[in-house]
Write a protein that holds these residues in place. Structure first.
Motif, short mmCIF file in Angstrom:
data_model
loop_
_atom_site.label_atom_id
_atom_site.label_comp_id
_atom_site.label_asym_id
_atom_site.label_seq_id
_atom_site.Cartn_x
_atom_site.Cartn_y
_atom_site.Cartn_z
N GLY A 54 2.44 -42.38 9.50
CA GLY A 54 3.89 -41.97 10.05
C GLY A 54 4.95 -42.58 9.18
O GLY A 54 6.04 -42.32 9.25
N GLN A 55 4.77 -43.22 7.90
CA GLN A 55 5.60 -43.55 7.01
C GLN A 55 5.47 -42.93 5.60
O GLN A 55 4.39 -42.56 5.27
CB GLN A 55 5.48 -45.28 6.69
CG GLN A 55 5.66 -46.25 7.69
CD GLN A 55 5.49 -47.46 7.00
OE1 GLN A 55 4.73 -47.89 6.36
NE2 GLN A 55 6.28 -48.43 7.93
N PRO A 57 3.23 -42.72 -12.08
CA PRO A 57 3.18 -43.30 -10.83
C PRO A 57 4.41 -44.24 -10.30
O PRO A 57 4.82 -44.85 -11.30
CB PRO A 57 2.05 -44.15 -10.76
CG PRO A 57 1.83 -44.51 -12.34
CD PRO A 57 2.49 -43.50 -13.05
N ILE A 58 4.53 -44.07 -9.02
CA ILE A 58 5.62 -44.83 -8.41
C ILE A 58 4.81 -45.87 -7.73
O ILE A 58 5.06 -47.28 -7.66
CB ILE A 58 6.54 -44.23 -7.44
CG1 ILE A 58 7.39 -43.12 -8.28
CG2 ILE A 58 7.51 -45.23 -6.78
CD1 ILE A 58 8.20 -42.30 -7.22
N ASP A 59 3.77 -45.50 -7.00
CA ASP A 59 2.95 -46.37 -6.19
C ASP A 59 1.74 -46.57 -7.01
O ASP A 59 0.81 -45.66 -7.30
CB ASP A 59 2.48 -45.86 -4.83
CG ASP A 59 1.39 -46.80 -4.20
OD1 ASP A 59 0.95 -47.79 -4.85
OD2 ASP A 59 0.95 -46.23 -3.26
N VAL A 108 4.59 -40.26 -6.81
CA VAL A 108 4.60 -40.12 -8.22
C VAL A 108 5.67 -39.50 -8.49
O VAL A 108 6.30 -38.83 -7.71
CB VAL A 108 3.45 -39.49 -9.03
CG1 VAL A 108 2.25 -40.27 -8.87
CG2 VAL A 108 3.10 -38.13 -8.09
N TYR A 109 6.57 -39.60 -9.83
CA TYR A 109 7.53 -38.61 -9.99
C TYR A 109 6.71 -37.73 -11.23
O TYR A 109 6.12 -38.16 -12.02
CB TYR A 109 9.05 -39.44 -10.49
CG TYR A 109 9.05 -39.94 -11.74
CD1 TYR A 109 9.47 -39.32 -12.94
CD2 TYR A 109 8.98 -41.46 -11.63
CE1 TYR A 109 9.37 -39.96 -14.02
CE2 TYR A 109 8.83 -42.26 -12.92
CZ TYR A 109 9.15 -41.52 -13.97
OH TYR A 109 9.37 -42.06 -15.17
N GLU A 110 7.60 -36.31 -11.32
CA GLU A 110 6.90 -35.56 -12.20
C GLU A 110 8.07 -34.63 -12.91
O GLU A 110 9.21 -34.52 -12.47
CB GLU A 110 5.99 -34.47 -11.55
CG GLU A 110 4.88 -35.03 -10.41
CD GLU A 110 4.27 -34.04 -9.97
OE1 GLU A 110 3.15 -34.40 -9.69
OE2 GLU A 110 4.61 -32.99 -9.32
N ARG A 168 6.80 -36.84 -5.65
CA ARG A 168 5.65 -36.58 -4.88
C ARG A 168 5.55 -37.54 -3.71
O ARG A 168 5.30 -38.72 -3.94
CB ARG A 168 4.52 -36.22 -5.49
CG ARG A 168 4.41 -35.01 -6.31
CD ARG A 168 4.44 -33.85 -5.66
NE ARG A 168 4.43 -32.73 -6.56
CZ ARG A 168 4.52 -31.67 -6.25
NH1 ARG A 168 4.75 -31.15 -4.94
NH2 ARG A 168 4.87 -30.51 -7.14
N THR A 169 5.38 -37.30 -2.36
CA THR A 169 5.21 -38.32 -1.43
C THR A 169 4.01 -38.19 -0.66
O THR A 169 3.42 -36.93 -0.60
CB THR A 169 6.39 -38.34 -0.54
OG1 THR A 169 6.55 -36.87 0.11
CG2 THR A 169 7.71 -38.75 -1.18
#
Length: 125
Positions: free
Chosen positions: A43-44, A67-69, A49-51, A37-38
């Motif tokens: 603009g970046q 979570p990734i972030d 997260v990855y699921e 998920r992004t």
């Protein structure tokens, strides 16, 4: 074990969930691959997260988000209701929200799966 966005952590999440349900004699199959998920900020593109989705006991689907972030996201267990996934903290009372852990460890995954079992048994509302 702390889960990150790498193949070893993806495997560890699958193994943890498989072991939990296997110990209860329930089938649990990963459904599809890892989804990232992004969000777009200024603009970046940022990976949040990855699921992973799992089909449990031939009855229901769950989704686990890692979570990734870690600054803005938390680990979360979601339960499928109809076509949507709902975070478990939305399904229980405010008093019981704190019983779910938001850290990205395999220990927290096992704990949250046990809390899901309590919810499904009607002991956690």
């Amino acid at each position: 074990m702390e889960l990150r966005n790498d193949p070893q952590s993806h495997y560890a999440l699958n193994a943890c969930i498989d072991k939990y349900y296997g110990s209860k004699g329930l089938p649990c199959l990963p459904y599809g691959g890892v989804q990232i998920r992004t969000s777009v900020i200024d603009g970046q593109i940022h990976e949040d997260v990855y699921e992973k989705v799992y089909f449990v006991a031939r009855k229901y689907f769950i989704k686990y988000s890692i979570p990734i972030d870690t600054k803005n996201c938390f680990a979360m267990l979601s339960f499928a209701i109809g076509p949507n996934y709902v975070p478990m903290t939305w399904l229980v009372t405010e008093e019981n929200e704190s019983k779910f852990r938001v850290d990205n460890t395999t220990e927290a995954v096992v704990h949250n799966l046990a809390m899901l079992d309590e919810y499904l048994a009607g002991r956690l509302i």
